[in-house]
Design an enzyme around this catalytic site. Structure first.
Site, PDB file in Angstrom:
ATOM      1  N   CYS A 149       0.835  -1.205   0.000  1.00  0.00           N
ATOM      2  CA  CYS A 149       0.000   0.000   0.000  1.00  0.00           C
ATOM      3  C   CYS A 149       0.873   1.261   0.000  1.00  0.00           C
ATOM      4  CB  CYS A 149      -0.985  -0.044   1.159  1.00  0.00           C
ATOM      5  SG  CYS A 149      -2.366   1.110   0.964  1.00  0.00           S
ATOM      6  N   HIS A 185      -4.072  -5.167  -0.157  1.00  0.00           N
ATOM      7  CA  HIS A 185      -3.715  -5.695   1.163  1.00  0.00           C
ATOM      8  C   HIS A 185      -3.788  -7.218   1.162  1.00  0.00           C
ATOM      9  CE1 HIS A 185      -3.575  -1.935   3.581  1.00  0.00           C
ATOM     10  NE2 HIS A 185      -4.288  -1.505   2.563  1.00  0.00           N
ATOM     11  N   GLU A 188      -3.060  -9.197   3.415  1.00  0.00           N
ATOM     12  CA  GLU A 188      -3.498  -9.704   4.721  1.00  0.00           C
ATOM     13  C   GLU A 188      -5.007  -9.614   4.893  1.00  0.00           C
ATOM     14  OE1 GLU A 188      -3.076  -5.276   5.378  1.00  0.00           O
ATOM     15  OE2 GLU A 188      -2.128  -6.831   4.168  1.00  0.00           O
TER      16      GLU A 188
END
Length: 411
Positions: free
Chosen positions: A291, A377, A379
């Site tokens: 990011c 992202h 995650e």
């Protein structure tokens, strides 16, 4: 150096997660007293006004208005440091129908400025917070009864984004003037308000396989969880760290974290990343940028970034891996994008991922194979973890790189 308590050995579903911060702090699990609803209004700087009902904390709010398409994950959204300085509009028409546990929170406090929802409901009694209780605990308001889809269309069509939330006791012209006078999102150093000021240590879950240094620009707890679950001990360093301090930790992998704000104003961090990237290409620790970390790598290569006309926020964005054609649905949260510029190729980068909706650059790989970055992202939180293999490839590649077996990313 502060040590963060051990976290779970895998990347679990949101309702299973345990927070690494103390629940006895400013956001303790005791349910706060709720306040009576009040009439309020949302005013944008270009004169758009909607009236609604104020819930949550009895506070005014100002910030940059953005929308997220996430249908769930309100605890993650409100406590994600990347939402610092922003008033979040939920496009989903209803919010609040489940309770939020401490394990769903991405940091130790609420970072969003306010919430804009169509309908805010109260869930059945049980453990955890209701959404409204989380708002009260975080000290921010929500305005409900808003036509959030109409508001989203106005934002997509170019409505200016500075906004305020006020009670209806404030005259509409005054509220609009206050929105116009509020600081622009780009002018504020949001990273300084959310990143750690001192080093932190996160132990691995299970046997130690490697060491990562994460430069913190506003890291989410779920990213630390994901790295620790892959056997990495993690040293989290502040955003003003030097390249020498990073090297002194002798990491197998350097991670440039997500975070809020406009990266173009982060001159010191751009210089840091330029130095770290040069070291990686020369054989030093490989780098994974996520990011904001992805954007800083591009700026360090002297490629430009720009603010998107419509930011990407939500858990249902499609990204294609250019080389393989694989499509992942994943979590996005960014207002800024890297522009595809000759400077990227000149510095040895190629575009590895693109957004399928608007073609935005969503990933970069360096020709050395020692630097990779993604705008999205991997995650998740909230959102699917289709793209978690990015972390698998990066950590496995970094460990193999110790023996000179293969690089962190396919060039």
């Amino acid at each position: 150096m502060q040590t963060v308590s051990r976290i779970e050995p895998r990347t679990p579903a949101a309702h299973e997660r345990q927070a690494f911060f103390s629940s006895s702090g400013p956001m303790a699990m005791d349910a706060p007293l709720l306040h009576p609803p009040r009439h309020g209004l949302l005013a944008l700087e270009d004169g758009i006004v909607q009236e609604g009902v104020l819930r949550g904390a009895p506070a005014a709010a100002e910030g940059d208005l953005i929308f997220t398409t996430a249908a769930t994950g309100w605890g993650e959204v409100l406590t994600d440091p990347s939402y610092a300085g922003q008033i979040v509009v939920l496009t989903h028409p209803m919010a609040g129908n489940y309770r939020i546990t401490a394990g769903e929170l991405e940091s130790g406090r609420v970072h969003a400025r306010a919430l804009v929802v169509g309908r805010l409901v109260t869930p059945p009694a049980g453990p955890g917070w209701s959404l409204e209780e989380l708002l009260v605990s975080g000290g921010i308001p929500a305005i409900t009864g808003i036509d959030t889809r109409a508001l989203t269309l106005q934002l997509r069509r170019g409505a200016r984004r500075r906004a305020v939330i006020r009670t209806t006791e404030v005259p509409v012209p005054e509220a609009i003037a206050e929105a116009k006078a509020s600081p622009t999102w780009e002018s504020v150093d949001h990273v300084a308000t959310v990143a750690t000021a001192e080093p932190l240590y996160v132990p691995p879950n299970g046997p130690r396989r490697g060491r990562a240094v994460l430069v913190d620009f506003g890291v989410k707890r779920s990213l630390l969880t994901a790295l620790a679950a892959r056997g990495f001990e993690i040293t989290v360093l502040p955003p003003d760290v030097t390249a020498a301090a990073v090297a002194s930790e002798e990491p197998d992998l350097v991670v440039l974290s997500p975070g809020p704000g406009d990266p173009a104003r982060m001159e010191a961090q751009i210089a840091l990343v330029r130095e770290l990237a040069a070291d990686a290409v020369a054989g030093g620790p490989p780098i994974l940028g996520i990011c904001l970390g992805h954007q800083l790598l591009a700026l360090a290569a002297r490629a430009p970034t720009c603010r998107l006309a419509v930011g990407h926020h939500g858990g249902n964005h499609a990204v294609i891996e250019v080389e393989t054609g694989r499509v992942d649905i994943g979590a996005h949260n960014h207002e800024v994008a890297v522009l595809e510029d000759p400077a990227l190729a000149a510095a040895g980068y190629r575009v590895s991922h693109r957004d399928l909706n608007d073609g935005t650059v969503e990933g970069l790989v360096h020709a050395s194979g020692r630097i990779a970055s993604v705008q999205f992202h991997p995650e998740g939180a909230p959102g699917p973890i289709d793209a978690a293999r990015v972390l698998d490839l990066a950590t496995a590649g970094a460990l193999a790189d110790r023996q000179g077996a293969f690089p962190i990313a396919r060039a």
